[in-house]
Enzyme design. Structure first.
Site, short mmCIF file in Angstrom:
data_model
loop_
_atom_site.label_atom_id
_atom_site.label_comp_id
_atom_site.label_asym_id
_atom_site.label_seq_id
_atom_site.Cartn_x
_atom_site.Cartn_y
_atom_site.Cartn_z
N CYS A 1 0.86 -1.18 0.00
CA CYS A 1 0.00 0.00 0.00
C CYS A 1 0.89 1.23 0.00
O CYS A 1 2.04 1.17 0.40
CB CYS A 1 -0.88 0.02 1.23
SG CYS A 1 -1.72 -1.53 1.51
N ARG B 1 2.34 1.62 -5.80
CA ARG B 1 2.53 0.71 -4.67
C ARG B 1 1.32 -0.20 -4.46
O ARG B 1 1.43 -1.27 -3.88
CB ARG B 1 2.79 1.50 -3.39
CG ARG B 1 4.04 2.34 -3.44
CD ARG B 1 4.26 2.99 -2.11
NE ARG B 1 4.58 2.01 -1.10
CZ ARG B 1 5.80 1.63 -0.77
NH1 ARG B 1 6.84 2.17 -1.35
NH2 ARG B 1 6.00 0.72 0.16
N TRP C 1 -3.58 -2.28 -1.61
CA TRP C 1 -3.42 -3.53 -2.35
C TRP C 1 -3.95 -4.59 -1.40
O TRP C 1 -3.36 -4.87 -0.35
CB TRP C 1 -1.94 -3.75 -2.67
CG TRP C 1 -1.68 -4.91 -3.57
CD1 TRP C 1 -1.71 -4.94 -4.93
CD2 TRP C 1 -1.34 -6.25 -3.16
NE1 TRP C 1 -1.41 -6.19 -5.39
CE2 TRP C 1 -1.18 -7.02 -4.34
CE3 TRP C 1 -1.16 -6.87 -1.93
CZ2 TRP C 1 -0.85 -8.36 -4.31
CZ3 TRP C 1 -0.82 -8.22 -1.90
CH2 TRP C 1 -0.66 -8.95 -3.09
N ASN D 1 -0.58 -0.16 6.36
CA ASN D 1 0.10 -0.91 5.31
C ASN D 1 0.69 -2.14 6.00
O ASN D 1 1.36 -1.99 7.00
CB ASN D 1 1.20 -0.02 4.72
CG ASN D 1 2.11 -0.75 3.76
OD1 ASN D 1 1.78 -1.85 3.32
ND2 ASN D 1 3.23 -0.16 3.44
N GLY D 2 0.42 -3.33 5.49
CA GLY D 2 1.00 -4.54 6.09
C GLY D 2 -0.08 -5.53 6.51
O GLY D 2 -1.20 -5.47 6.02
N GLU E 1 13.88 -13.62 -17.51
CA GLU E 1 13.37 -12.25 -17.36
C GLU E 1 12.39 -11.91 -18.50
O GLU E 1 11.34 -11.31 -18.26
CB GLU E 1 14.58 -11.28 -17.37
CG GLU E 1 14.27 -9.80 -17.53
CD GLU E 1 13.51 -9.16 -16.37
OE1 GLU E 1 13.19 -9.85 -15.39
OE2 GLU E 1 13.21 -7.96 -16.47
N LYS F 1 8.44 -10.88 -17.79
CA LYS F 1 7.84 -9.62 -18.25
C LYS F 1 6.57 -9.89 -19.06
O LYS F 1 5.57 -9.18 -18.94
CB LYS F 1 8.83 -8.82 -19.12
CG LYS F 1 9.90 -8.14 -18.34
CD LYS F 1 9.34 -7.00 -17.51
CE LYS F 1 10.02 -6.68 -16.23
NZ LYS F 1 10.75 -7.50 -15.40
N GLU G 1 3.66 -11.00 -16.64
CA GLU G 1 3.07 -9.99 -15.76
C GLU G 1 2.47 -8.82 -16.52
O GLU G 1 1.53 -8.20 -16.04
CB GLU G 1 4.08 -9.49 -14.71
CG GLU G 1 5.24 -8.73 -15.27
CD GLU G 1 6.19 -8.24 -14.17
OE1 GLU G 1 5.73 -7.93 -13.08
OE2 GLU G 1 7.40 -8.15 -14.45
N HIS H 1 15.72 -32.23 -22.47
CA HIS H 1 15.37 -32.95 -21.25
C HIS H 1 13.90 -32.77 -20.89
O HIS H 1 13.51 -33.06 -19.76
CB HIS H 1 16.30 -32.52 -20.11
CG HIS H 1 17.74 -32.74 -20.43
ND1 HIS H 1 18.32 -33.98 -20.40
CD2 HIS H 1 18.70 -31.88 -20.85
CE1 HIS H 1 19.58 -33.88 -20.77
NE2 HIS H 1 19.83 -32.61 -21.05
N LYS I 1 3.99 -2.69 -6.71
CA LYS I 1 5.41 -2.42 -6.94
C LYS I 1 6.29 -2.95 -5.82
O LYS I 1 7.36 -3.45 -6.04
CB LYS I 1 5.60 -0.91 -7.09
CG LYS I 1 7.02 -0.47 -7.36
CD LYS I 1 7.40 -0.81 -8.77
CE LYS I 1 8.84 -0.48 -9.09
NZ LYS I 1 9.33 -1.30 -10.22
C1 F6R Z 1 9.11 -8.01 -12.08
C2 F6R Z 1 9.23 -7.31 -10.82
C3 F6R Z 1 9.32 -8.12 -9.58
C4 F6R Z 1 10.38 -7.51 -8.63
C5 F6R Z 1 10.38 -8.27 -7.30
C6 F6R Z 1 11.43 -7.74 -6.35
O1 F6R Z 1 9.03 -7.10 -13.15
O2 F6R Z 1 9.22 -6.10 -10.78
O3 F6R Z 1 9.61 -9.45 -9.84
O4 F6R Z 1 11.64 -7.57 -9.25
O5 F6R Z 1 9.12 -8.15 -6.69
O6 F6R Z 1 11.23 -6.39 -6.03
P1 F6R Z 1 12.37 -5.54 -5.39
O7 F6R Z 1 13.47 -5.41 -6.38
O8 F6R Z 1 11.74 -4.23 -5.05
O9 F6R Z 1 12.83 -6.28 -4.16
#
Ligand code: F6R
Length: 616
Positions: free
Chosen positions: A2, A27, A76, A102-103, A485, A489, A492, A508, A611
């Site tokens: 949040c 967030r 969130w 938040n939490g 990666e 991407k 998500e 395999h 985020k």
């Molecule tokens: C993917 C993404 C997440 C973050 C992960 C760690 O695009 O953004 O997988 O990389 O949640 O977040 P941080 O780097 O803030 O610990």
């Protein structure tokens, strides 16, 4: 998870709160709400399910009285789905007190029963409301908001940042934190609270860190901090290194597009001041000086994209510094009783510096005798504070939920660490270090070329692939984390099934997935490097082509060997093998974004994600 903001001062509370929420919306974005004490001394709240825009629209259509004290929240959902009732703020003391959280309050069920037994009435399904009701009833007894907060937080278990205000105390907001972020913005005759500095950077760059288990009381002219036992604390002050414009879209259609375009700069800024005369200088590692020459193992921990950056770090650190490196997902590391010693260096990688899984893993590592280094992008965040030393990446604020520029900055910081260790341990000589550093310093220009050259063609491909159901990504060696990666991407951002594989693993099992028309991205290593895996990757391409795959190769300019086997080749400039993945990742970032856009999706705020993941 949040985003929270608090304000006291002469300005418009509503304006300050909405501005802070807009800059923190990344967030969490399934509901939003604000509370202010208006000029008539009444507590007013407004909250709505949906993105912040829903609340803004509501306030446009039906304004609420303004004042000079307020708190705001973007949610969130954890306990209770996204609804108006579950949105924050929650009320206590008969609607005279407002609280945001938040939490997660882990013992909320037991506390809720206690409040119910005392005749309390709940209007939401959240764990947060119990805190509002408890602080409210203690305030009724004591008439002291800070003390009421202190007595409640000492009873809470779990992770929380709480902000509270009461209509009988206009000009006061009290915050408390445990395992969840909270920073103070110190203004001139006004003060702010926020989950991160984005909440207030438009108004002030002077900030204070609030430590674990501390309570802060802000008034227009003062900031007082105590710990949970009531003892005064002097908070650590810092200046925010970026200004508000860095977190604005600046004419770009999305934060994600802006942030991908900033990948070259993210690398360049992470290198600034750290290379002198062909050698690495990292004074930030001074707190670890006495152990760095003695470490016998490095464990890199992180989640998602940060963990993939960690995988790149493993290849580089092992190659250069000849020290064994393990890479682990923070949440797996933390719960499997890992073997740690004072000679283990645990390197956490986190853009936000708040990821709960990583934070808990760092604490665990310290408690079990390891030394800890944080690689982090966010000043004032918790993970650096809980670590022995911190190496900041300087990617600037990353607002789009999916990480892009932070990834290349994290890899850059890990590479600097690898070369620094090699320098100290003498595993590379001066000329070798200088040569690798020159490669690093060339990256920003090469990244610029990739962003310029790849964008238009990838956008075309993505539009053509709008209906695609599944995409696979293959890479070997440092191309493997890039395959992971690229797949993450796409999942998500575009909500498409995507998997990344080590190309050698194909036979395999995964090759069974290949059927006619299956799209496969392949990260092709340079043919120029004598130890290159280029021929093996070309063989892998032939294997999948023979089974009908449509291959999109990411290959070096001038690599003609790959042309007969690929349906499409995206070109990247030549770089030495360890550096190539930082170039190859950019087309995949662009692809994820463009495919999401082709499907009409919100690339900055993908569904179900936030985020900063501040719950376990
Ligand atoms: C993917 C993404 C997440 C973050 C992960 C760690 O695009 O953004 O997988 O990389 O949640 O977040 P941080 O780097 O803030 O610990």
């Amino acid at each position: 998870m949040c985003g929270i903001v608090g304000y006291v001062g002469p300005g418009s509370a509503i304006g300050m709160l909405l501005g802070g929420l807009k800059r923190q919306e990344y967030r969490g974005y399934d509901s939003a709400g604000i509370a202010v004490i208006d000029d008539a001394g009444e507590l007013e709240t407004r909250k709505r399910a949906g993105k912040l825009g829903v609340l803004l629209g509501d306030l446009d259509g039906d304004s609420m009285p303004d004042g000079h004290t307020g708190i705001g929240h973007t949610r969130w959902a954890t306990h209770g789905g996204p609804s108006d009732a579950n949105a924050h703020p929650h009320l206590g003391d008969g609607g005279r007190l407002a609280l945001i959280h938040n939490g997660i309050i882990e013992n909320f069920a037991e506390l809720k029963q206690e409040v119910l037994d005392a005749g309390g009435v709940f209007t939401s399904e959240t764990d947060s409301e119990v805190a509002a009701l408890l602080v409210g009833s203690l305030y009724r007894e004591t008439g002291n908001l800070t003390d009421a907060m202190r007595r409640v937080v000492t009873r809470l278990e779990g992770a929380f940042t709480l902000l509270v205000m009461h209509q009988d105390e206009p000009g006061v907001v009290v915050g408390a934190r445990r395992n969840s972020p909270l920073v103070v913005g110190v203004g001139d005759g006004e003060n702010f609270l926020g989950s991160d500095v984005a909440a207030f950077v438009e108004h002030t760059r002077h900030a204070l860190e609030i430590g674990q288990d501390q309570i802060v009381t802000i008034r227009p002219g003062s900031v007082e901090v105590i710990d949970f036992s009531g003892a005064p604390v002097t908070p650590h002050a810092f200046e925010v290194a970026w200004d508000a414009s860095a977190a604005e879209k600046g004419g770009w259609p999305s934060f994600m597009k802006k942030e991908i375009s900033e990948e070259p700069e993210a690398v360049a800024k992470t290198l600034i001041g750290r290379i002198h005369d062909g050698a690495v200088t990292l004074p930030e590692l001074e707190p670890l000086a006495e152990v760095l020459d003695d470490i016998d193992r490095v464990v890199v921990i992180g989640c998602g994209t940060a963990a993939y950056a960690g995988m790149l770090g493993k290849y580089a650190i092992e190659t250069w510094a000849r020290v064994p490196v393990d890479v682990e997902l923070s949440h797996e590391f933390r719960y499997r009783d890992p073997v740690l010693s004072p000679r283990t260096l645990v390197v956490s990688v986190s853009q936000s510096g708040e990821t709960m899984d990583t934070l808990m893993a760092v604490k665990y590592a310290r408690e079990h005798g390891a030394r800890t280094l944080a690689i982090c992008n966010t000043q004032g965040s918790t993970i650096p504070r809980e670590s022995d030393a911190v190496l900041y990446t300087h990617a600037g604020p990353e607002v789009a939920v999916a990480s892009t520029k932070a990834f290349v900055a994290q890899a850059t910081a890990l590479y600097l660490l690898g070369l620094y260790l090699a320098q100290r341990r003498g595993t590379l000589d001066g000329a070798q270090i200088a040569a690798q550093l020159a490669e690093l310093q060339d990256l920003p220009d090469k990244l610029d070329q990739v962003v310029d050259a790849a964008s238009a063609r990838i956008a075309e491909l993505a539009h053509w692939m709008g209906d695609t159901q599944s995409v696979l990504f293959l890479g070997r060696h440092v191309g493997y984390p890039i395959a992971l990666e690229g797949a993450l991407k796409l999942k998500e951002l575009a909500y498409i099934h995507a998997e990344g594989f080590a190309a050698g693993e194909l036979k395999h099992g995964p090759i069974a997935l290949i059927e006619p028309g299956q799209i496969v991205f392949v990260i092709v290593p340079s043919p120029r490097d004598p130890s290159s895996l280029h021929p093996k990757v070309v063989s892998n391409i032939q294997e999948i082509r023979a089974r009908g795959a449509r291959v999109i190769a990411i290959a070096e300019i001038g690599d003609v060997a790959v042309v007969p086997y690929a349906d499409e080749v995206i070109r990247i400039p030549f770089a030495a093998p360890l550096f190539e993945p930082l170039l190859a990742v950019v087309p995949l970032h662009i692809f994820g974004m463009e495919l999401a856009m082709a499907k009409g999706l919100d690339v900055d705020q993908p569904r179900n994600l936030a985020k900063s993941v501040t719950v376990e």
